[in-house]
Design a protein around this motif. Structure first.
Motif, PDB file in Angstrom:
ATOM      1  N   GLY A   1       0.831  -1.207   0.000  1.00  0.00           N
ATOM      2  CA  GLY A   1       0.000   0.000   0.000  1.00  0.00           C
ATOM      3  C   GLY A   1       0.863   1.253   0.000  1.00  0.00           C
ATOM      4  N   VAL A   2       0.223   2.359  -0.278  1.00  0.00           N
ATOM      5  CA  VAL A   2       0.896   3.651  -0.372  1.00  0.00           C
ATOM      6  C   VAL A   2       1.471   4.052   0.987  1.00  0.00           C
ATOM      7  CG1 VAL A   2       0.497   6.087  -0.970  1.00  0.00           C
ATOM      8  CG2 VAL A   2      -0.702   4.287  -2.216  1.00  0.00           C
ATOM      9  N   ASN A   3       2.479   4.910   0.957  1.00  0.00           N
ATOM     10  CA  ASN A   3       3.106   5.433   2.161  1.00  0.00           C
ATOM     11  C   ASN A   3       2.103   6.066   3.130  1.00  0.00           C
ATOM     12  OD1 ASN A   3       5.360   5.824   3.626  1.00  0.00           O
ATOM     13  ND2 ASN A   3       6.282   7.344   2.264  1.00  0.00           N
ATOM     14  N   GLY A   4       2.222   5.722   4.391  1.00  0.00           N
ATOM     15  CA  GLY A   4       1.423   6.405   5.413  1.00  0.00           C
ATOM     16  C   GLY A   4       0.020   5.884   5.630  1.00  0.00           C
ATOM     17  N   VAL A   5      -0.373   4.859   4.873  1.00  0.00           N
ATOM     18  CA  VAL A   5      -1.752   4.366   5.000  1.00  0.00           C
ATOM     19  C   VAL A   5      -1.968   3.528   6.265  1.00  0.00           C
ATOM     20  CG1 VAL A   5      -2.375   4.428   2.557  1.00  0.00           C
ATOM     21  CG2 VAL A   5      -1.210   2.407   3.475  1.00  0.00           C
ATOM     22  N   GLY A   6      -0.843   3.051   6.844  1.00  0.00           N
ATOM     23  CA  GLY A   6      -0.989   2.250   8.063  1.00  0.00           C
ATOM     24  C   GLY A   6      -0.530   0.809   7.913  1.00  0.00           C
ATOM     25  N   LYS A   7       0.387   0.572   6.979  1.00  0.00           N
ATOM     26  CA  LYS A   7       0.884  -0.795   6.767  1.00  0.00           C
ATOM     27  C   LYS A   7       1.564  -1.344   8.029  1.00  0.00           C
ATOM     28  CE  LYS A   7       3.454   0.315   3.222  1.00  0.00           C
ATOM     29  NZ  LYS A   7       2.938   1.690   3.126  1.00  0.00           N
ATOM     30  N   THR A   8       2.577  -0.608   8.495  1.00  0.00           N
ATOM     31  CA  THR A   8       3.376  -1.111   9.611  1.00  0.00           C
ATOM     32  C   THR A   8       2.527  -1.283  10.869  1.00  0.00           C
ATOM     33  OG1 THR A   8       5.276   0.002   8.617  1.00  0.00           O
ATOM     34  CG2 THR A   8       5.512  -0.715  10.901  1.00  0.00           C
ATOM     35  N   THR A   9       1.662  -0.306  11.130  1.00  0.00           N
ATOM     36  CA  THR A   9       0.780  -0.387  12.302  1.00  0.00           C
ATOM     37  C   THR A   9      -0.159  -1.587  12.186  1.00  0.00           C
ATOM     38  OG1 THR A   9       0.815   2.033  12.281  1.00  0.00           O
ATOM     39  CG2 THR A   9      -0.777   0.985  13.740  1.00  0.00           C
ATOM     40  N   SER A  10      -0.699  -1.794  11.000  1.00  0.00           N
ATOM     41  CA  SER A  10      -1.626  -2.914  10.808  1.00  0.00           C
ATOM     42  C   SER A  10      -0.912  -4.251  10.964  1.00  0.00           C
ATOM     43  CB  SER A  10      -2.278  -2.851   9.429  1.00  0.00           C
ATOM     44  OG  SER A  10      -3.019  -1.660   9.292  1.00  0.00           O
TER      45      SER A  10
ATOM     46  N   ALA B   1       1.597  -4.812  12.955  1.00  0.00           N
ATOM     47  CA  ALA B   1       1.745  -5.010  14.406  1.00  0.00           C
ATOM     48  C   ALA B   1       0.430  -5.504  15.010  1.00  0.00           C
ATOM     49  CB  ALA B   1       2.184  -3.707  15.065  1.00  0.00           C
ATOM     50  N   LYS B   2      -0.682  -4.916  14.592  1.00  0.00           N
ATOM     51  CA  LYS B   2      -1.991  -5.325  15.114  1.00  0.00           C
ATOM     52  C   LYS B   2      -2.309  -6.772  14.739  1.00  0.00           C
ATOM     53  CE  LYS B   2      -4.192  -0.727  14.626  1.00  0.00           C
ATOM     54  NZ  LYS B   2      -5.198   0.001  13.810  1.00  0.00           N
ATOM     55  N   LEU B   3      -1.980  -7.110  13.509  1.00  0.00           N
ATOM     56  CA  LEU B   3      -2.240  -8.459  13.014  1.00  0.00           C
ATOM     57  C   LEU B   3      -1.365  -9.478  13.761  1.00  0.00           C
ATOM     58  CD1 LEU B   3      -4.154  -9.367  10.786  1.00  0.00           C
ATOM     59  CD2 LEU B   3      -2.242  -9.302   9.179  1.00  0.00           C
TER      60      LEU B   3
ATOM     61  N   THR C   1      -7.957   1.125   6.985  1.00  0.00           N
ATOM     62  CA  THR C   1      -7.495   1.727   8.242  1.00  0.00           C
ATOM     63  C   THR C   1      -8.139   3.084   8.504  1.00  0.00           C
ATOM     64  OG1 THR C   1      -5.674   2.814   7.107  1.00  0.00           O
ATOM     65  CG2 THR C   1      -5.220   0.639   8.040  1.00  0.00           C
ATOM     66  N   LYS C   2      -7.960   3.552   9.730  1.00  0.00           N
ATOM     67  CA  LYS C   2      -8.355   4.908  10.159  1.00  0.00           C
ATOM     68  C   LYS C   2      -9.849   5.176  10.000  1.00  0.00           C
ATOM     69  CE  LYS C   2      -3.743   6.266   8.628  1.00  0.00           C
ATOM     70  NZ  LYS C   2      -2.863   7.266   8.090  1.00  0.00           N
ATOM     71  N   MET C   3     -10.649   4.144  10.192  1.00  0.00           N
ATOM     72  CA  MET C   3     -12.105   4.338  10.160  1.00  0.00           C
ATOM     73  C   MET C   3     -12.521   5.336  11.227  1.00  0.00           C
ATOM     74  SD  MET C   3     -13.652   3.012   7.677  1.00  0.00           S
ATOM     75  CE  MET C   3     -15.082   3.968   8.076  1.00  0.00           C
ATOM     76  N   ASP C   4     -11.775   5.337  12.332  1.00  0.00           N
ATOM     77  CA  ASP C   4     -12.085   6.256  13.432  1.00  0.00           C
ATOM     78  C   ASP C   4     -11.839   7.711  13.043  1.00  0.00           C
ATOM     79  OD1 ASP C   4      -9.367   5.145  13.380  1.00  0.00           O
ATOM     80  OD2 ASP C   4      -8.967   6.511  15.055  1.00  0.00           O
ATOM     81  N   GLY C   5     -11.076   7.936  11.983  1.00  0.00           N
ATOM     82  CA  GLY C   5     -10.710   9.311  11.641  1.00  0.00           C
ATOM     83  C   GLY C   5     -11.461   9.870  10.439  1.00  0.00           C
TER      84      GLY C   5
ATOM     85  N   GLY D   1      -8.278   2.522  15.323  1.00  0.00           N
ATOM     86  CA  GLY D   1      -7.487   3.390  16.202  1.00  0.00           C
ATOM     87  C   GLY D   1      -6.017   3.056  16.071  1.00  0.00           C
ATOM     88  N   GLU D   2      -5.207   3.662  16.926  1.00  0.00           N
ATOM     89  CA  GLU D   2      -3.761   3.489  16.791  1.00  0.00           C
ATOM     90  C   GLU D   2      -3.184   2.385  17.679  1.00  0.00           C
ATOM     91  OE1 GLU D   2      -1.483   7.264  15.591  1.00  0.00           O
ATOM     92  OE2 GLU D   2      -2.912   7.961  17.107  1.00  0.00           O
ATOM     93  N   LYS D   3      -4.011   1.829  18.539  1.00  0.00           N
ATOM     94  CA  LYS D   3      -3.503   0.834  19.483  1.00  0.00           C
ATOM     95  C   LYS D   3      -3.524  -0.584  18.897  1.00  0.00           C
ATOM     96  CE  LYS D   3      -6.196   1.771  23.037  1.00  0.00           C
ATOM     97  NZ  LYS D   3      -7.086   2.814  22.505  1.00  0.00           N
TER      98      LYS D   3
HETATM   99  N1  LIG Z   1      -6.472   6.718  14.052  1.00  0.00           N
HETATM  100  C1  LIG Z   1      -5.863   5.718  13.420  1.00  0.00           C
HETATM  101  N2  LIG Z   1      -4.575   5.867  13.057  1.00  0.00           N
HETATM  102  C2  LIG Z   1      -3.966   4.851  12.415  1.00  0.00           C
HETATM  103  C3  LIG Z   1      -4.655   3.646  12.106  1.00  0.00           C
HETATM  104  N3  LIG Z   1      -3.786   2.845  11.441  1.00  0.00           N
HETATM  105  C4  LIG Z   1      -2.618   3.526  11.357  1.00  0.00           C
HETATM  106  N4  LIG Z   1      -2.709   4.734  11.941  1.00  0.00           N
HETATM  107  C5  LIG Z   1      -1.677   5.787  12.032  1.00  0.00           C
HETATM  108  O1  LIG Z   1      -1.264   6.149  10.731  1.00  0.00           O
HETATM  109  C6  LIG Z   1       0.093   6.577  10.745  1.00  0.00           C
HETATM  110  C7  LIG Z   1       0.880   5.889   9.650  1.00  0.00           C
HETATM  111  O2  LIG Z   1       0.944   4.508   9.936  1.00  0.00           O
HETATM  112  P1  LIG Z   1       2.125   3.551   9.425  1.00  0.00           P
HETATM  113  O3  LIG Z   1       1.792   2.193   9.933  1.00  0.00           O
HETATM  114  O4  LIG Z   1       3.438   4.102   9.765  1.00  0.00           O
HETATM  115  O5  LIG Z   1       1.905   3.630   7.844  1.00  0.00           O
HETATM  116  P2  LIG Z   1       2.779   2.974   6.667  1.00  0.00           P
HETATM  117  O6  LIG Z   1       3.622   4.066   6.098  1.00  0.00           O
HETATM  118  O7  LIG Z   1       1.795   2.492   5.646  1.00  0.00           O
HETATM  119  O8  LIG Z   1       3.564   1.858   7.259  1.00  0.00           O
HETATM  120  C8  LIG Z   1       0.592   6.287  12.148  1.00  0.00           C
HETATM  121  O9  LIG Z   1       0.601   7.476  12.888  1.00  0.00           O
HETATM  122  C9  LIG Z   1      -0.431   5.311  12.712  1.00  0.00           C
HETATM  123  O10 LIG Z   1      -0.542   5.383  14.109  1.00  0.00           O
HETATM  124  C10 LIG Z   1      -6.040   3.523  12.494  1.00  0.00           C
HETATM  125  O11 LIG Z   1      -6.736   2.532  12.249  1.00  0.00           O
HETATM  126  N5  LIG Z   1      -6.582   4.595  13.141  1.00  0.00           N
END
Ligand SMILES: Nc1nc2c(ncn2[C@@H]2O[C@H](COP(=O)(O)OP(=O)(O)O)[C@@H](O)[C@H]2O)c(=O)[nH]1
Ligand SMILES: [Mg+2]
Length: 326
Positions: free
Chosen positions: A128-137, A139-141, A274-278, A302-304
């Protein structure tokens, strides 16, 4: 029984925890959808062309793509004629029903199970594109799979962006999950190779591969992704077992289009939204269905670490509309 009552009953029957998560995550989206539809219903005593124009606007602003909006409104009009409905409050109910049906019918695949290899290593590639939440997702997974008793290894395949490797390392430490990495600018394919080797060595159940998300020409992207696939499939039969595309719900239609080029460049099996909360744009789910036809398996709430929910259409539609009842 009315559609809303039925939906509510079904959703509450699934337990309160998931319901609370969906309800909380969709608060903004509900405000921009259900609350506006309620106001609309209060403004019109009965339906007419002006009413349908206003309705159209609300749906488009919820990020449902225009052609879907037209199709759904046609369906609503048809139903209204058939059942002689003129009260906008009743129309709202028909509308949500039609949206539900639209999502369910446009793709036969509603399965949220991951394609895991039952006896042996499973490999998940996350793109996925930069910043979409790959790395965070990821970790959650990993957290989720670990809680299910699986042994997980992560690969820091984003060797492009400064800080990306450390970011995954930090999650790995928190989760007590091993992270395989290489110095920045290394060829991601060689890191994947090391990752697979290590995962097999330690008898891991699941290997999750992070990747860089820089936007590039489709030809480059295709070349890079197919190289990653090749390396993984050579190392483990059938790998990657699941390619997950991450879409950021706050980027709207634009995000869906970007995602489309990823999906076209590599075979994608599923989506994490991702980021449905936002986001205030809950209709994006229909646009994804229409544009990509790939099942959404999880949503980020969310971010947790705990903020990842299996996608459930009923929970989603209820979360989006729960204030519309009555
Ligand atoms: N509110 C919210 N923030 C999220 C969610 N998933 C990711 N983020 C935030 O999005 C930002 C980018 O996430 P990151 O995993 O670094 O994106 P990557 O560049 O695709 O790896 C971080 O600040 C995360 O905390 C989500 O489901 N909800
Ligand atoms: Mg990342």
């Amino acid at each position: 029984m009315s559609f809303f009552k039925k939906l509510k009953e079904r959703v509450l029957g699934k337990g309160t925890k998931q319901n609370e998560k969906y309800n909380a995550a969709l608060t903004k989206a509900r405000g921009n959808f259900a609350d506006r539809l309620k106001l609309l219903a209060a403004r019109y005593r009965s339906i007419d062309e002006n009413y349908f124009e206003d309705l159209e606007e609300i749906l488009i602003e919820a990020d449902i793509s225009v052609n879907i909006v037209f199709e759904i409104i046609e369906e609503v009009k048809k139903q209204a004629r058939l059942d002689k409905i003129t009260d906008p409050n009743d129309i709202n109910e028909v509308l949500v029903d039609k949206m539900f049906v639209y999502y369910a019918k446009s793709g036969e695949d509603m399965d949220t199970e991951l394609n895991l290899n039952e006896d042996g290593l499973s490999v998940i590639l996350v793109v996925g594109v930069n910043g979409v939440g790959k790395t965070t997702s990821i970790a959650k997974l990993a957290y989720k799979l670990k809680n299910e008793g699986k042994k997980v290894v992560l690969v820091a395949g984003d060797t492009f962006r400064a800080g990306a490797i450390e970011q995954l390392d930090v999650w790995g430490e928190r989760l007590d999950v091993e992270v395989v990495s290489a110095p920045m600018k290394s060829d991601p394919s060689s890191v994947y190779y090391d990752g697979v080797k290590r995962a097999l060595e330690v008898g891991a159940d699941v290997l999750i591969c992070d990747s860089a998300g820089r936007l590039q020409t489709k030809v480059n992207l295709m070349g890079e992704l197919s190289k990653m696939r090749r390396v993984l499939s050579k190392a483990v039969e059938g790998a990657p077992h699941e390619v997950m595309l991450i879409i950021d719900a706050t980027t709207g239609q634009n995000g869906v289009l970007q995602a489309k080029s990823f999906a076209e460049a590599t075979g994608v099996d599923s989506i994490i939204l991702t980021k449905m909360d936002g986001t205030s744009k809950g209709g994006i789910i229909l646009s994804i269905r229409e544009e990509l036809g790939i099942p959404v398996k999880y949503i980020g709430t969310g971010e947790k670490l705990e903020d990842l929910e299996e996608f459930d259409l009923e929970q989603y539609m209820y979360g989006l509309t729960s204030t519309m009842e009555g």
